[in-house]
Scaffold this active site. Structure first.
Site, short mmCIF file in Angstrom:
data_model
loop_
_atom_site.label_atom_id
_atom_site.label_comp_id
_atom_site.label_asym_id
_atom_site.label_seq_id
_atom_site.Cartn_x
_atom_site.Cartn_y
_atom_site.Cartn_z
N SER A 533 48.40 30.12 41.70
CA SER A 533 47.85 30.58 40.19
C SER A 533 46.76 31.62 40.57
O SER A 533 46.92 32.47 41.06
CB SER A 533 47.66 29.42 39.57
OG SER A 533 47.52 29.64 38.21
N ASP A 620 58.96 29.79 35.50
CA ASP A 620 57.40 29.78 35.24
C ASP A 620 56.76 30.49 33.99
O ASP A 620 57.42 31.65 33.91
CB ASP A 620 56.53 30.40 36.56
CG ASP A 620 55.29 29.83 36.61
OD1 ASP A 620 54.87 29.37 35.34
OD2 ASP A 620 54.46 30.36 37.39
N HIS A 652 55.72 26.26 37.42
CA HIS A 652 54.55 26.75 38.12
C HIS A 652 54.30 25.88 39.14
O HIS A 652 53.12 25.17 38.95
CB HIS A 652 53.57 27.02 36.84
CG HIS A 652 52.20 27.45 37.20
ND1 HIS A 652 52.16 28.79 37.40
CD2 HIS A 652 51.02 27.22 37.42
CE1 HIS A 652 50.99 29.34 37.89
NE2 HIS A 652 50.18 28.34 37.62
#
Length: 679
Positions: A533, A620, A652
Site C-alpha cells: 500500500s 482491490d 488489498h
C-alpha cells in the site's frame, strides 16, 4: 521493553525476550526443531488454533473460534466452573468469525469463507445469534442478497410480524455497531447510499438478538458517525461532521433533546470519547497542540477537560482502551513500545502480578468480565510468541491453557524484535523496530527495510508478525521505521508527515538505513526496500530517489499515482475524506495536482533501474490494479528486471494460503538473487 508513565500511574515492565511456561511451549509448537516453511508463517487457520476468544459478561463461560478436523472454523463454548466444552456450531461450507457476547446467554458471530480468495472471504458476512448450548439460532443480518426468494423492501428484508413491529432480517449493508450491557439487544449500523458505490450516511438501529424486534435511533442530524452508550446501554454521546467541523452532542438522562457540547476541527479532532462509568462520568483521550494523547475526565456541563490528566505516557499517545468492571473504571490497556496495562482495581492489580510471575516476560493482557467474576481471560504474547490464550481463576490462583493462535510456530525458533529510536536529518526522533535473525550477530547483515502502510497509522507493533519473522528466518535483518506521519507518538510526529509523500517521509526511510549502516548492523551493498500500500509507494520511490542505497524493491498493492487515489472510479475514498482530510494530510487534488504528480512513481518510471517485484489484487478497491499495471508497463519498457504477479480474486492484500505461499516464495527467491540471505 519498558513503559514510562508520569507520576500519576505506573506500569508493568515488558521484556524483549521470551520466557513462558512449559505448557505454553507445548501448545505453541512441535517439540522437535523443523525447517520453517512459508505456510508455517502465513497459515491463518491450522487445526487446534484459537483464533478469537471472548469471556461472557458474567464470567461463567468462555467462547472461542477454532478450526475443526474438516478445516472449517467452528464455535466452541466452555463452562469455566465445570471446564466442560462443546463445539456448538460448525458449518460445512463457511467459517465463523467476529465473535461477541450479547449478554451472558447469547453469542453473536458472522460468516466468512477462508477457502477462497480475499475479495470473497468477507463479502456480506451477515450477523447471527445463538444460545451457548447451540439452540435458538437467529439470523439478524443477511449474508446474501436474497433470503428465501424475498427481495429487499426499503431498508429491510421482512419475513414476519410481532404485534406492533416487524421482526426483520436486516440487509447486508448492516453490521454490528456494539453490544449493550446486561442485555440481549445490540446496536446495528446501516450504511445507506445514493447509488451502490456512493456512500450517503449511517443509520443506527437497536435490535433484539432473540426476537429480532427493531427500532431506529433518533439522532441530531444525518452526519453522525460515532455513538457512545452509557453503562446502562442508553446512547449518551454522538459525534458527526458538518461544514469542516467535528460536533459533539450529549443527551442528558431524562431528556429527549440532544445538546451540542463542543466543536472541533474535523481533521485535527483532538478529542476521542472512551467511555462512561456508572455515575455518568465521561472519559476521553485528548491531544493538546503539539503534544501527546492523554486520558482525562470530561465535564459535559462545562464542555471542557478536567485537569490533571489521569493517564499520560512519556513519548507516546494513549493508544488503547479503558476497562470498566461493574460500572467502575478498573484500569486501561494500551500500547507504547509494547502492549501494557495499568490497574486501579486492587484485585486485578494483584492478579496481573501473579500471572506475570507464572508466564514470565510475555505481555500478559487481562480481560475481566464486565459484570465481575473470579475468572479472567488472559492473552499472552511477545515478539517471538504468537498470542496464547489462558483462563485464570483469581480465587484458586490457577492458570489454565486454552490454546495458541499459531500452533505451528515454535517461539524458540523465532527472531528477537527490538525497539530503538534514531535521529532523522532534521533532528526529529524516529521510532523503529529491528528484527535480527535468530542465532545471528547484528553485524553486516543483509537488510530488508519494511515500510508500513497507512501511512497515518500505528503500523508496527512489538508482537509476533508473520512478515518480519519470515524474512528473518531467511537470514535478513528487518528494520521497520515508524516514520513521521505514523500514529501513536504525538501530534507533532504525526502532523510532520502531512503533505510529505515522497519528501521528508521518504528521507526518514533513508535515514533509517543510514542508522543501520553507521552502527555496523547492515551491509550497505545488500539493502532491499519492501512494503504494501503506502509501503509499496515508498518502495518504488526509494528505487527512484536512492538507487545507490537500495539494490532492489518488493512492492505489493502499492500506490503508483497519488492523483489516481482521488478518482472514485479507482478507489474507495469517501467525499468527507476528499474534502477535508486529503488536502491537509496528502495534498489538495486541485491546487497541488502538479506537486502530487511530481512525487508519484508512475511519472518517474524511467528512473527506476533496479530490480523490482510487483504484486496486485484483481479485486482491490483501495489501490486498484490499474496502479500496478500502469507502473509495470512504464518500467518494463526500459527495465527487464521487473517481475509481475496478479492474484485475480484478492483484494488489498493476500488472504488465501496458496496465494501467500506463492507470493512469499517469489519474495524469497527474489531477495536471494539480489541481496542474498540464507538458503
Amino acid at each position: 521493553m519498558k513503559t514510562k508513565l508520569t507520576a500519576l500511574l505506573c506500569a508493568a515492565v515488558c521484556s524483549a525476550f521470551l520466557s513462558t511456561t512449559p505448557a505454553a511451549h507445548a501448545q505453541s509448537a512441535p517439540a522437535a526443531a523443523h525447517t520453517l516453511r512459508v505456510a508455517d508463517f502465513f497459515d491463518c487457520c491450522r487445526q487446534g488454533a484459537v483464533l478469537e476468544a471472548a469471556l461472557a459478561p458474567d464470567g461463567q463461560r468462555l467462547a472461542w473460534l477454532t478450526p475443526a478436523t474438516s478445516g472449517r472454523v467452528g464455535l466452541v463454548v466452555m463452562d469455566l466452573n465445570s471446564r466442560e466444552r462443546k463445539m456448538i456450531k460448525l458449518y460445512k461450507d463457511a467459517d465463523i468469525t467476529n465473535l461477541h457476547w450479547a449478554g451472558s446467554k447469547r453469542l453473536l458471530y458472522s460468516l466468512a469463507d477462508f477457502s477462497v480468495e480475499g475479495s470473497k472471504q468477507h463479502f456480506n458476512p451477515g450477523l447471527l445469534a445463538i444460545d451457548p448450548n447451540g439452540e435458538n439460532e437467529r439470523n439478524l443480518v443477511s449474508n446474501k442478497a436474497l433470503i428465501g426468494g424475498v427481495t429487499q423492501a426499503g431498508n429491510f428484508i421482512e419475513f414476519g410480524e410481532a404485534s406492533n413491529i416487524k421482526n426483520r432480517v436486516h440487509d447486508a449493508f448492516s453490521s454490528l455497531a456494539d453490544v449493550i450491557p446486561n442485555s440481549e439487544d445490540v446496536y446495528l449500523i446501516r450504511q445507506t447510499y445514493n447509488r451502490i458505490d456512493k456512500f450517503k450516511q449511517y443509520n443506527l438501529l437497536r435490535a433484539n438478538s432473540r426476537t429480532m424486534s427493531t427500532r431506529e435511533i433518533h439522532r441530531p442530524g444525518s452526519h453522525i458517525d460515532v455513538w457512545l452508550q452509557d453503562q446502562q446501554g442508553e446512547l449518551r454521546l454522538m459525534l458527526g461532521n458538518q461544514g469542516g467541523q467535528r460536533i459533539m452532542y450529549y443527551l442528558p438522562p431524562g431528556s429527549e433533546s440532544w445538546k451540542e457540547v463542543m466543536r472541533m476541527d474535523v481533521v485535527k479532532n483532538p478529542l476521542t470519547p472512551l467511555g462512561f462509568d456508572a455515575a455518568g462520568q465521561l472519559y476521553v483521550s485528548h491531544t493538546a497542540e503539539g503534544g501527546h494523547a492523554r486520558v482525562h475526565r470530561f465535564d459535559l456541563q462545562q464542555g471542557k477537560l478536567v485537569e490533571p490528566a489521569l493517564i499520560a505516557l512519556k513519548d507516546n499517545d494513549f493508544y488503547g482502551s479503558l476497562v470498566f468492571v461493574q460500572g467502575k473504571l478498573a484500569g486501561a490497556r494500551f500500547e507504547t513500545d509494547g502492549r501494557d496495562s495499568i490497574w486501579l482495581d486492587e484485585k486485578l492489580k494483584a492478579a496481573q502480578k501473579k500471572i506475570d510471575a507464572k508466564l514470565g516476560d510475555t505481555n500478559n493482557m487481562l480481560y475481566p468480565a464486565p459484570q465481575g467474576s473470579r475468572h479472567l481471560l488472559v492473552r499472552a504474547s511477545a515478539d517471538m510468541t504468537p498470542p496464547i490464550w489462558f483462563t485464570y481463576d483469581m480465587e484458586a490462583d490457577k492458570l489454565d491453557l486454552v490454546g495458541s493462535s499459531k500452533p505451528g510456530i515454535n517461539p524458540k525458533q523465532m527472531a528477537q524484535k527490538d525497539f530503538v529510536r534514531y535521529t532523522a536529518r532534521d533532528g526529529m526522533s524516529i521510532p523503529m523496530y529491528i528484527t535480527t535473525p535468530r542465532g545471528a550477530q547484528p553485524k553486516n547483515l543483509p537488510l530488508v527495510l519494511l515500510v508500513h502502510g497507512g501511512p497515518n497509522v500505528r503500523g508496527v507493533h512489538w508482537e509476533w508478525e508473520a512478515t518480519s519473522q519470515f524474512l528473518a528466518s531467511r537470514g535478513y535483518m528487518v528494520a521497520e521505521p515508524l516514520f513521521r506521519g505514523s500514529d501513536g507518538f504525538g501530534e507533532k510526529h504525526k502532523s510532520a508527515g502531512y503533505r510529505q509523500w515522497g519528501l521528508k517521509m521518504q528521507d526518514d526511510l533513508v535515514d533509517a538505513v543510514q542508522y543501520m549502516v553507521k552502527n555496523g548492523m547492515t551491509d550497505p551493498k545488500r539493502v532491499c526496500i519492501a512494503g504494501a500500500s503506502y509501503g509499496g509507494y515508498a518502495t518504488m520511490m526509494g528505487l527512484i530517489r536512492d538507487p545507490e542505497l537500495f539494490q532492489c524493491g518488493v512492492n505489493w498493492v502499492g500506490v503508483s499515482d497519488i492523483n489516481l487515489m482521488f478518482d472514485q472510479r479507482y478507489g474507495d475514498m469517501r467525499d468527507i475524506s476528499l474534502q477535508y482530510w486529503v488536502p491537509i494530510a496528502i495534498g489538495d487534488p486541485q491546487t497541488d495536482a502538479d506537486k502530487l504528480k511530481a512525487n508519484s512513481p508512475l511519472y518517474q518510471a524511467d528512473k527506476l533501474k533496479k530490480p523490482l517485484l510487483m504484486a496486485y489484487g484483481g479485486k482491490d478497491r483501495r489501490v486498484p490494479r490499474e496502479h500496478g499495471r500502469k507502473m509495470h508497463d512504464a518500467v518494463k519498457a526500459h527495465n527487464p528486471q521487473v517481475e509481475w504477479v496478479e492474484y485475480e480474486d484478492e483484494g488489498h492484500g493476500w488472504f488465501k494460503l496458496e496465494n501467500n505461499i506463492d507470493f512469499w516464495t517469489r519474495v524469497e527467491n527474489f531477495l536471494g538473487k539480489h541481496i542474498g540471505g540464507k538458503k
